[in-house]
Design a protein around this motif. Structure first.
Motif, PDB file in Angstrom:
ATOM      1  N   GLY A 167      40.214  39.573  39.398  1.00  0.00           N
ATOM      2  CA  GLY A 167      39.396  38.713  40.258  1.00  0.00           C
ATOM      3  C   GLY A 167      39.603  37.230  39.961  1.00  0.00           C
ATOM      4  N   VAL A 183      42.950  36.248  41.463  1.00  0.00           N
ATOM      5  CA  VAL A 183      42.842  36.153  42.924  1.00  0.00           C
ATOM      6  C   VAL A 183      42.182  34.838  43.307  1.00  0.00           C
ATOM      7  N   GLN A 209      42.723  40.000  47.847  1.00  0.00           N
ATOM      8  CA  GLN A 209      42.934  41.042  46.839  1.00  0.00           C
ATOM      9  C   GLN A 209      44.155  41.888  47.182  1.00  0.00           C
TER      10      GLN A 209
END
Length: 110
Positions: free
Chosen positions: A36, A39, A46
Protein backbone atom coordinates in the motif's frame (compact mmCIF):
# COMPACT_ATOMS: atom_id res chain seq x y z
CA UNK A 1 25.03 -15.05 -12.40
CA UNK A 2 24.72 -15.98 -16.03
CA UNK A 3 23.88 -13.84 -19.02
CA UNK A 4 20.23 -14.98 -19.15
CA UNK A 5 19.64 -13.98 -15.52
CA UNK A 6 21.31 -10.61 -16.08
CA UNK A 7 19.13 -9.95 -19.11
CA UNK A 8 15.96 -10.81 -17.14
CA UNK A 9 16.95 -8.43 -14.33
CA UNK A 10 17.88 -5.63 -16.74
CA UNK A 11 14.60 -6.11 -18.62
CA UNK A 12 12.67 -5.93 -15.34
CA UNK A 13 14.42 -2.68 -14.45
CA UNK A 14 13.92 -1.32 -17.96
CA UNK A 15 10.54 0.22 -17.14
CA UNK A 16 10.20 3.56 -15.31
CA UNK A 17 7.71 2.27 -12.72
CA UNK A 18 9.74 -0.82 -11.91
CA UNK A 19 12.99 1.12 -11.72
CA UNK A 20 11.35 3.68 -9.41
CA UNK A 21 9.96 0.88 -7.26
CA UNK A 22 13.33 -0.81 -7.00
CA UNK A 23 15.14 2.41 -6.11
CA UNK A 24 12.50 3.30 -3.53
CA UNK A 25 12.86 -0.10 -1.91
CA UNK A 26 16.66 0.21 -1.86
CA UNK A 27 16.24 3.44 0.11
CA UNK A 28 13.99 1.66 2.61
CA UNK A 29 16.19 -1.34 3.32
CA UNK A 30 16.11 -3.27 5.59
CA UNK A 31 12.59 -2.35 6.77
CA UNK A 32 10.93 -2.47 3.36
CA UNK A 33 7.59 -0.90 2.50
CA UNK A 34 4.09 -2.28 2.47
CA UNK A 35 2.47 -2.77 -0.90
CA UNK A 36 0.00 0.00 0.00
CA UNK A 37 2.82 2.42 0.80
CA UNK A 38 4.44 1.68 -2.55
CA UNK A 39 1.16 2.15 -4.42
CA UNK A 40 0.64 5.48 -2.68
CA UNK A 41 4.23 6.69 -3.15
CA UNK A 42 4.15 5.88 -6.86
CA UNK A 43 0.57 7.12 -7.39
CA UNK A 44 -0.56 3.92 -9.10
CA UNK A 45 -3.60 1.72 -8.90
CA UNK A 46 -3.22 -1.53 -6.97
CA UNK A 47 -3.80 -3.66 -10.08
CA UNK A 48 -1.25 -1.76 -12.18
CA UNK A 49 1.32 -1.96 -9.42
CA UNK A 50 0.73 -5.69 -8.86
CA UNK A 51 1.74 -6.36 -12.45
CA UNK A 52 5.00 -4.44 -12.05
CA UNK A 53 5.71 -6.05 -8.69
CA UNK A 54 5.25 -9.51 -10.22
CA UNK A 55 7.87 -8.75 -12.87
CA UNK A 56 10.36 -7.59 -10.23
CA UNK A 57 9.68 -10.67 -8.10
CA UNK A 58 10.03 -13.04 -11.07
CA UNK A 59 13.42 -11.49 -11.85
CA UNK A 60 14.46 -12.10 -8.24
CA UNK A 61 14.79 -8.42 -7.36
CA UNK A 62 12.02 -8.15 -4.75
CA UNK A 63 10.73 -10.44 -2.04
CA UNK A 64 7.47 -10.20 -0.17
CA UNK A 65 7.13 -10.91 3.55
CA UNK A 66 3.77 -11.09 5.32
CA UNK A 67 3.57 -9.07 8.54
CA UNK A 68 0.15 -9.27 10.08
CA UNK A 69 -2.35 -8.20 7.43
CA UNK A 70 0.27 -6.45 5.30
CA UNK A 71 2.71 -7.65 2.71
CA UNK A 72 6.07 -5.94 3.10
CA UNK A 73 8.14 -5.64 -0.04
CA UNK A 74 11.91 -5.72 0.26
CA UNK A 75 14.62 -5.45 -2.31
CA UNK A 76 16.98 -8.41 -2.67
CA UNK A 77 20.33 -6.70 -2.33
CA UNK A 78 22.11 -9.94 -3.16
CA UNK A 79 20.51 -9.83 -6.63
CA UNK A 80 21.73 -6.26 -7.10
CA UNK A 81 25.22 -7.24 -5.94
CA UNK A 82 25.28 -10.25 -8.27
CA UNK A 83 24.17 -8.14 -11.24
CA UNK A 84 26.73 -5.43 -10.57
CA UNK A 85 29.47 -8.00 -10.14
CA UNK A 86 28.44 -9.72 -13.36
CA UNK A 87 28.47 -6.43 -15.27
CA UNK A 88 31.80 -5.24 -13.91
CA UNK A 89 33.64 -8.54 -13.47
CA UNK A 90 35.76 -8.22 -16.58
CA UNK A 91 36.05 -4.45 -16.62
CA UNK A 92 39.63 -4.17 -15.47
CA UNK A 93 41.14 -7.29 -17.07
CA UNK A 94 43.88 -7.26 -14.47
CA UNK A 95 44.25 -3.46 -14.44
CA UNK A 96 42.82 -2.32 -11.11
CA UNK A 97 43.12 1.37 -12.01
CA UNK A 98 40.30 0.95 -14.52
CA UNK A 99 37.83 -0.30 -11.89
CA UNK A 100 39.08 1.85 -9.02
CA UNK A 101 36.75 4.79 -9.74
CA UNK A 102 33.76 2.45 -10.09
CA UNK A 103 34.50 0.70 -6.79
CA UNK A 104 35.03 4.05 -5.06
CA UNK A 105 31.67 5.31 -6.35
CA UNK A 106 29.87 2.17 -5.22
CA UNK A 107 31.31 2.38 -1.73
CA UNK A 108 30.21 5.97 -1.22
CA UNK A 109 26.92 6.20 0.68
CA UNK A 110 24.75 9.21 0.02
Amino acid sequence: MDQESAIEILAALGHPTRLSTFRLLVRHEPEGLSTGELVEALALSQSTFSTHLAVLAKAGLVQSDKRGRHFIQRVRLDALRDLMTFLAKDCCQGRAELCGPLVAELTTCY
